[in-house]
Structure formats: C-alpha cells, structure tokens
Design a protein around this motif. Structure first.
Motif, PDB file in Angstrom:
ATOM      1  N   ARG A   3       0.809  -1.214   0.000  1.00 11.40           N
ATOM      2  CA  ARG A   3       0.000   0.000   0.000  1.00 11.40           C
ATOM      3  C   ARG A   3       0.844   1.266   0.000  1.00 11.40           C
ATOM      4  O   ARG A   3       0.358   2.332  -0.390  1.00 11.40           O
ATOM      5  N   PHE A 222      -2.201   1.832   7.852  1.00 15.59           N
ATOM      6  CA  PHE A 222      -3.534   2.107   7.306  1.00 15.59           C
ATOM      7  C   PHE A 222      -3.750   3.605   7.147  1.00 15.59           C
ATOM      8  O   PHE A 222      -4.145   4.087   6.078  1.00 15.59           O
ATOM      9  N   ASP A 227      -5.956   3.712   1.724  1.00 14.28           N
ATOM     10  CA  ASP A 227      -7.116   3.054   2.330  1.00 14.28           C
ATOM     11  C   ASP A 227      -7.846   3.985   3.291  1.00 14.28           C
ATOM     12  O   ASP A 227      -9.032   3.779   3.577  1.00 14.28           O
TER      13      ASP A 227
END
Length: 245
Positions: A3, A222, A227
């Motif tokens: 990510r 995160f 996200d």
C-alpha cells in the motif's frame, strides 16, 4: 501488501518501540523511511535491520529547530518530496499533583506538543496531494490517569491540534489523523510505569493483555495509505478497548 509502494515517510522516535515497529511495517509495504531520534546507535541498528536501501537514520531532537531543518533538508536531497509524517516522538514521567515542577512540564510539552508542532509544520513544504500526517496520541488524552496529568494533557493537546489542522489543510490534499495506543509493550512504557503495574493495566483491558507495537504499526500503515483516503481530523484507538468501554 504494498500500500505504501514508492512512498517516502519520516518517523520521529523511530529507533525503538512504536516508531521502529512502524518503520518495519512501512518498509514491508514498500516505503522508504527516514528514522529520526535522539539515540544514534539505536537508529543505526534500525537501519541495519531494515536495509540501507530502504531506510536512512537522521539523529536529532524534535525540540531543536536546527535538527528538524537538517532532517527535512536530507529528505529533500535524497527523495525530493515527502508523502507521510509519523510524529511519534514522545516522553512522559509519573509525577502526581503536588510534585509537578516547571522542569517536568517543560520536558513533556516541549517534546510532545512543541516538538510535534514543528515536526509537522516544517514537513509541509515537501508534502502535497495524497500526503498523510499521523500524530501519536494516547488513551490518556481521553481518560483520567493518576500521577500522569501532564503527559495526559499533552496528548489531549495533540488530539485537538489534529482537529484544527484538518481545517487548516483543507484543499491541500493532505490528511491528518491521530493514532492513540493503549498500554503497549515498549521499553519506554515499562521504564515509566514499571513492569508489574503495566502488566496489570494490560490485564484490565477488555482484550486482557498488553498491546504489541506491531499492532499499532498496522494502524499507522492504514492511516498512511490511500485506504484511509476519506479520513482526516479523526482518531484511531489501538488500545484493547481500554478507553472505549
């Protein structure tokens, strides 16, 4: 997961505890990290673990403007831009009301509030659309904690800085959120609270144990990633339920 592939991150307090755990997670998800902290030997050990191709150590203190300037000059020279700031450096001491001194107050607020403010402010010229700022808060910012009032007040300040900064950054594409751990097994926490009392605090959470820094790092990744693209001005607790019930 990748990510954070290609992202550049600064992590203050990056040589141990939650900062080092965040660095491990960020590198694992593809980021290049700058580790900033006051202990050069710890930073160098962290870089040796993470790999010099993915991490750089920059010794310094968040309380020193020149050190922060040197950090961001290094980021600009090596990477050009900056995507993520994890303002994680912090300090605290057990001092009950009646024994608080100006020196104790200054030590705590200089690192936890003043240092955090200028860590973020000095990063902004390198950041842009898609940037993420993660401020390390604490459950103590939400709860009363005996003999920990100055630390708790500093973390409550961090929470409210994020609220205002979310408005200041409107239109910039940069998000800012607070990550608030509960009792998490780090050397600093054990030194401040003591092993027996700290383990009892962990046992008193709904989950019934202390947290691992890697669990907090997962939430940091995160918040740093796309996200969390619709999150700003918020607070994420990783606390075993301590401040939730």
């Amino acid at each position: 997961m990748n990510r954070l592939d290609g992202k550049t991150a600064v992590i203050t307090g990056g040589g141990s505890g939650i900062g080092l755990a965040a660095a491990r997670r960020f590198v694992g998800e593809g980021a290049f990290v700058f580790l900033f902290g006051r202990r050069p030997e710890a930073l160098e050990a962290a870089v040796a673990e993470l790999g010099a191709e993915r991490a750089v150590a920059v010794p310094g203190s968040v309380t020193e403007a020149g050190d922060l300037d040197r950090l961001y000059a290094e980021v600009k020279a090596r990477r050009g831009t900056l995507d993520v700031v994890v303002a994680n450096a912090g300090t605290g001491e057990i001092v009950p009301l009646g024994e608080i001194t100006p020196e104790h107050y200054d030590r705590t607020f200089d690192v936890n509030v003043k240092g955090l403010i200028f860590t973020v402010q000095k990063a902004l010229p390198l950041m842009g659309e898609g940037g993420s700022i993660v401020l390390t808060g604490s459950t103590t910012g939400e709860m009363g904690t005996p003999a920990f009032s100055i630390y708790s007040a500093s973390k409550a300040a961090v929470r409210n800085l994020a609220r205002s900064w979310a408005l200041d950054l409107k239109g910039s594409g940069i998000r800012v959120n607070v990550l608030s751990p509960g009792p998490t097994l780090t050397d600093l926490a054990l030194d401040v609270v003591g092993k027996e009392a700290f383990e009892a605090l962990g046992a008193g959470t709904p989950i019934g144990r202390l947290g691992d820094p890697a669990e907090v790092a997962a939430a940091a990744a995160f918040l740093a990633s796309a996200d969390a693209s619709f999150m700003t001005g918020g607070e994420v607790f990783v606390d075993g339920g301590l401040a939730q019930v």
